[in-house]
Design a protein around this motif. Structure first.
Motif, short mmCIF file in Angstrom:
data_model
loop_
_atom_site.label_atom_id
_atom_site.label_comp_id
_atom_site.label_asym_id
_atom_site.label_seq_id
_atom_site.Cartn_x
_atom_site.Cartn_y
_atom_site.Cartn_z
N SER A 33 0.64 -0.97 -0.10
CA SER A 33 0.02 -0.11 0.16
C SER A 33 0.57 1.53 -0.03
O SER A 33 0.16 2.45 -0.55
CB SER A 33 -1.27 -0.09 1.45
N ARG A 37 1.04 4.69 -2.74
CA ARG A 37 0.47 5.62 -2.79
C ARG A 37 1.70 6.61 -2.85
O ARG A 37 1.99 7.57 -3.61
CB ARG A 37 0.84 5.95 -0.82
N GLU A 40 1.61 7.19 -7.06
CA GLU A 40 0.51 7.99 -6.89
C GLU A 40 1.44 9.86 -6.20
O GLU A 40 0.80 10.62 -7.00
CB GLU A 40 -0.79 7.82 -6.39
N ASN A 41 1.83 9.95 -5.22
CA ASN A 41 2.46 11.10 -4.97
C ASN A 41 3.26 11.27 -5.49
O ASN A 41 3.09 12.98 -6.45
CB ASN A 41 3.02 10.95 -3.43
N LYS A 46 -4.13 9.74 -8.63
CA LYS A 46 -4.60 8.88 -8.24
C LYS A 46 -4.78 7.63 -9.49
O LYS A 46 -5.20 7.79 -10.43
CB LYS A 46 -5.96 9.00 -7.97
#
Length: 307
Positions: A33, A37, A40-41, A46
């Motif tokens: 996870s 993330r 995505e950052n 997203k």
């Protein structure tokens, strides 16, 4: 590594489940996870829409998935190409040998090596043991094969194989009629010897000294081939490696005589400078020399002439 987060993303996308992706990759689910993330950052978009029972890629996720698959494929190809580069044997190999090995063993070893690794440039030198040893110590040769004893603290020495030394005499010589000889039979004979610095000469000198043999006269020659021809011509008797007289004994051009007692054995060795990094060519050539198949093949083609 850039491939790791992309591989995690692709695995999640294909399995459509974070837990199963974590199991597949031997990671914890929180780690998976976190990587998603972070992606995505980094991309500012997203990538995955998640729900308790459903997972699907966003439009950005679809774009990344398609390109990530290509990137991972290219990365694997790069690893393969780099691995091939590091395992391909190229470059040069400067190898030396003392006369007996250089004339009767080294050509076969080099032929086998060159057939396997045609991209290696080979430079071979043949001289007596002292000269070849000095060439290795002065770094003019990468490695060498020598006969007899070599003792220098700056050299790494590996035993290659045993070599049998035999007594050969002219067919018409009085000793040729004897099935076996002792030290007494060798007194006051004319000897054919190699030059100083030769491993065979050192072996002959030691045996003559240890057995208190009186040499009536000696003739010195600078190669094994010349020694062999001098014996055939009737000039005298000689101690030689069994390797060099195989064909002549088969053709009955000279006679081999067994000396009473155990066989006379010396060692052929591989020498190189200590603490010198071995190139891939050096390493592979040494491994080939030490391989059981090569030694067995050489010995099978050179059975003991006194058996």
């Amino acid at each position: 590594m850039i491939a790791d987060p992309l591989k995690i993303f692709v695995t999640v996308a294909e399995l459509k489940n974070f837990s199963r992706a974590a199991e597949e990759l031997y990671l914890s689910q929180p780690s998976v996870s976190l990587q998603i993330r972070n992606l995505e950052n980094e991309l500012g978009s997203k990538l995955i829409n998640r729900s308790p029972k459903h997972l699907e890629l966003t439009q950005s996720g679809e774009i990344l998935y398609s390109l990530a698959k290509q990137i991972l494929q290219l990365y694997e190809k790069a690893k393969q190409d780099i691995n091939e580069l590091t395992t391909t044997v190229t470059g040069s190999l400067k190898v030396g040998a003392s006369y007996t090995i250089g004339e009767y063993i080294l050509p076969f070893a080099l032929a086998e090596f060159a057939a396997q690794f045609p991209n290696v440039d080979i430079d071979a030198s043949i001289a007596n043991t002292v000269e070849i040893t000095q060439a290795v110590r002065s770094n003019h040769l990468d490695l060498a094969l020598v006969e007899g004893e070599v003792n220098h603290p700056d050299l790494d020495i590996q035993a290659l194989m045993d070599d049998e030394i035999i007594l050969v005499v002219p067919n018409q010589h009085a000793l040729a009629r004897l099935p076996i000889v002792t030290a007494d039979h060798l007194q006051d004979r004319v000897w054919i010897l190699r030059e100083s610095g030769s491993g065979t000469r050192d072996f002959s000198d030691k045996l003559i000294k240890d057995w208190n043999i009186n040499v009536k006269k000696s003739h010195i020659f600078g190669s094994s081939q010349a020694v062999k021809q001098a014996v055939i011509a009737g000039l005298g008797i000689a101690l030689v490696s069994s390797w060099i007289v195989r064909k002549e004994l088969a053709a009955k051009e000279l006679t081999a005589i067994r000396i009473k007692g155990k066989r006379l054995i010396r060692t052929f060795s591989i020498i190189r400078l200590k603490n010198n990094d071995m190139s891939k060519a050096m390493n592979v050539f040494t491994e080939n020399l030490l391989s059981h198949d090569l030694i067995s093949s050489l010995i099978d083609n050179n059975p003991s002439v006194l058996d």
